[in-house]
Scaffold this motif. Structure first.
Motif, PDB file in Angstrom:
ATOM      1  N   ARG A  32       0.753  -1.085   0.033  1.00  0.00           N
ATOM      2  CA  ARG A  32       0.084  -0.010   0.024  1.00  0.00           C
ATOM      3  C   ARG A  32       0.688   1.270  -0.018  1.00  0.00           C
ATOM      4  NH1 ARG A  32      -5.210   0.461   3.271  1.00  0.00           N
ATOM      5  NH2 ARG A  32      -5.514   2.107   1.507  1.00  0.00           N
ATOM      6  N   GLY A  33       2.020   1.243   0.537  1.00  0.00           N
ATOM      7  CA  GLY A  33       2.840   2.342   0.482  1.00  0.00           C
ATOM      8  C   GLY A  33       2.601   3.416   1.226  1.00  0.00           C
ATOM      9  N   TYR A  34       2.480   4.631   1.043  1.00  0.00           N
ATOM     10  CA  TYR A  34       1.917   5.861   1.939  1.00  0.00           C
ATOM     11  C   TYR A  34       0.894   6.551   1.371  1.00  0.00           C
ATOM     12  CZ  TYR A  34       6.542   5.425   4.388  1.00  0.00           C
ATOM     13  OH  TYR A  34       7.547   5.150   5.233  1.00  0.00           O
ATOM     14  N   GLU A  35       0.424   7.421   2.255  1.00  0.00           N
ATOM     15  CA  GLU A  35      -0.912   8.254   1.944  1.00  0.00           C
ATOM     16  C   GLU A  35      -0.537   9.416   2.870  1.00  0.00           C
ATOM     17  OE1 GLU A  35      -4.454  10.279   1.610  1.00  0.00           O
ATOM     18  OE2 GLU A  35      -3.476   9.609   3.689  1.00  0.00           O
ATOM     19  N   ALA A  36      -0.573  10.704   2.193  1.00  0.00           N
ATOM     20  CA  ALA A  36      -0.113  11.847   2.649  1.00  0.00           C
ATOM     21  C   ALA A  36      -0.588  12.199   4.187  1.00  0.00           C
ATOM     22  CB  ALA A  36      -0.402  12.966   1.669  1.00  0.00           C
ATOM     23  N   ARG A  37      -2.134  12.076   4.233  1.00  0.00           N
ATOM     24  CA  ARG A  37      -2.838  12.262   5.536  1.00  0.00           C
ATOM     25  C   ARG A  37      -2.653  11.461   6.480  1.00  0.00           C
ATOM     26  NH1 ARG A  37      -8.940  12.397   3.496  1.00  0.00           N
ATOM     27  NH2 ARG A  37      -7.864  10.648   2.504  1.00  0.00           N
ATOM     28  N   ASP A  38      -2.655  10.079   6.164  1.00  0.00           N
ATOM     29  CA  ASP A  38      -2.178   9.232   7.180  1.00  0.00           C
ATOM     30  C   ASP A  38      -0.816   9.217   7.529  1.00  0.00           C
ATOM     31  OD1 ASP A  38      -2.761   6.386   8.219  1.00  0.00           O
ATOM     32  OD2 ASP A  38      -0.573   5.991   7.274  1.00  0.00           O
ATOM     33  N   THR A  39       0.272   9.735   6.810  1.00  0.00           N
ATOM     34  CA  THR A  39       1.366   9.702   7.143  1.00  0.00           C
ATOM     35  C   THR A  39       1.623  10.946   7.999  1.00  0.00           C
ATOM     36  OG1 THR A  39       2.440   8.684   5.315  1.00  0.00           O
ATOM     37  CG2 THR A  39       4.038  10.256   6.318  1.00  0.00           C
ATOM     38  N   ALA A  40       0.833  12.079   7.802  1.00  0.00           N
ATOM     39  CA  ALA A  40       1.028  13.243   8.630  1.00  0.00           C
ATOM     40  C   ALA A  40       0.337  13.202  10.049  1.00  0.00           C
ATOM     41  CB  ALA A  40       0.181  14.603   7.862  1.00  0.00           C
ATOM     42  N   THR A  41      -0.557  12.247  10.033  1.00  0.00           N
ATOM     43  CA  THR A  41      -1.228  11.929  11.386  1.00  0.00           C
ATOM     44  C   THR A  41      -0.071  11.031  12.120  1.00  0.00           C
ATOM     45  OG1 THR A  41      -3.451  11.663  10.436  1.00  0.00           O
ATOM     46  CG2 THR A  41      -2.996  10.406  12.308  1.00  0.00           C
ATOM     47  N   SER A  42       0.412   9.914  11.652  1.00  0.00           N
ATOM     48  CA  SER A  42       1.223   9.183  12.161  1.00  0.00           C
ATOM     49  C   SER A  42       2.533  10.144  12.672  1.00  0.00           C
ATOM     50  CB  SER A  42       2.075   8.213  11.248  1.00  0.00           C
ATOM     51  OG  SER A  42       1.192   7.276  11.016  1.00  0.00           O
ATOM     52  N   LEU A  43       3.146  11.014  11.919  1.00  0.00           N
ATOM     53  CA  LEU A  43       4.142  12.080  12.469  1.00  0.00           C
ATOM     54  C   LEU A  43       3.423  12.834  13.469  1.00  0.00           C
ATOM     55  CD1 LEU A  43       5.804  13.051   9.172  1.00  0.00           C
ATOM     56  CD2 LEU A  43       6.421  11.241  10.704  1.00  0.00           C
ATOM     57  N   SER A  44       2.436  13.331  13.494  1.00  0.00           N
ATOM     58  CA  SER A  44       1.927  14.095  14.503  1.00  0.00           C
ATOM     59  C   SER A  44       1.661  13.324  15.953  1.00  0.00           C
ATOM     60  CB  SER A  44       0.418  14.795  14.220  1.00  0.00           C
ATOM     61  OG  SER A  44       0.709  15.625  13.050  1.00  0.00           O
TER      62      SER A  44
END
Length: 275
Positions: A32-44
């Motif tokens: 599945r790789g990455y999705e911008a909103r999901d990654t931003a949530t993980s980093l937050s």
């Protein structure tokens, strides 16, 4: 006191960028790789966990130091076997911390954060709880054994750093002896799966031997479906951090008896009173 794992954060971020680029130039339709909103949530979530975690480490240090002072034992860091004992004791503590955070709903309410992504990549490793307080009891015994607090903190950081690398689909199964003794990306993909055979499996930190010993091991077979059995539909970090606590409170308020209220708080996730 600054947790040692903080010093690894720049390396973590660099590796996330490298993994993103690997998906860009070497795509795989089954990953599945990455999705911008999901990654931003993980980093937050990772940033929030560190903001809360740094002052909490001070309290933890006081607790460890207090027990170390009253312990009748003193283990010398200069003895090699003390480090071996620490490695296995810390990993054993992590196994039971992790397992009970899946089996007791009020503990799961904090840990569910880490499982809330429907993606599985290195950024998922940083999607951490904002309530680290529930971890403390599982490591108090190490201080009572006479382990210096700084050694405990160091080994915890080593374990967390190791586990960062488990969160990837880019690595398939490793050689059989490694897969038998150690936690690997394959084993940890199972742990993050919401497929029925994968639920509540593979709790290990560095080692997978505890799961084999306590019968919570499951090898990777069918394609993993990541996320929760009932996925959340928000990328709001505050809601991600608190949604299960809110659900517990709603169930607690609606429960007809104190026995049911206790079940909703201390039972397994998904517990419901008998009809």
């Amino acid at each position: 006191m600054i947790p040692a794992v903080l010093y690894a954060v720049p390396a973590f971020l660099l590796l996330i960028v490298m993994e993103v680029l690997s998906f860009r130039f070497l795509p795989d339709d089954e990953e599945r790789g990455y999705e911008a909103r999901d990654t931003a949530t993980s980093l937050s979530m990772g940033l929030g966990s560190q903001i809360i975690g740094v002052p909490w480490k001070l309290f933890t240090a006081v607790a460890f130091a207090g027990l170390y002072v009253i312990s009748p034992f003193r283990l010398d860091p200069g003895d090699w076997w003390v480090w071996v004992l620490l490695f296995f004791a810390d990993d054993f503590a992590y196994y039971w911390f992790h397992r009970l955070h899946h089996e007791v709903r009020v503990l799961w309410a904090g840990h569910v954060v880490h499982h809330s992504s429907q993606f599985f990549n290195l950024s998922t490793a940083l999607r951490q709880s904002w309530t680290p307080m529930t971890a403390l009891p599982f490591w108090l015994g190490l201080a009572l054994l006479g382990m210096p607090p700084w050694m405990i903190f160091l080994q915890q950081s080593i374990s967390l750093a190791y586990q960062f690398f488990l969160h990837t689909e880019r690595i398939n199964k490793l050689p059989r002896p490694v897969e038998w003794f150690f936690n690997t990306p394959s084993h940890h993909r199972v742990h993050h799966g919401s497929n029925d055979p994968y639920l509540d499996r593979n709790y290990g930190g560095i080692l997978i031997i505890w799961d084999r010993l306590f019968r919570s091991f499951e090898p990777e077979g069918e394609k993993v479906r990541y996320g929760l059995t009932s996925n959340i539909t928000t990328f709001n970090p505050l809601k991600v951090a608190t949604h299960e606590y809110a659900a517990i409170w709603a169930d607690f308020r609606s429960a007809p008896t104190w026995r049911a209220r206790a079940g909703y708080v201390f039972g397994r996730p998904g517990w419901r009173p008998a009809a």
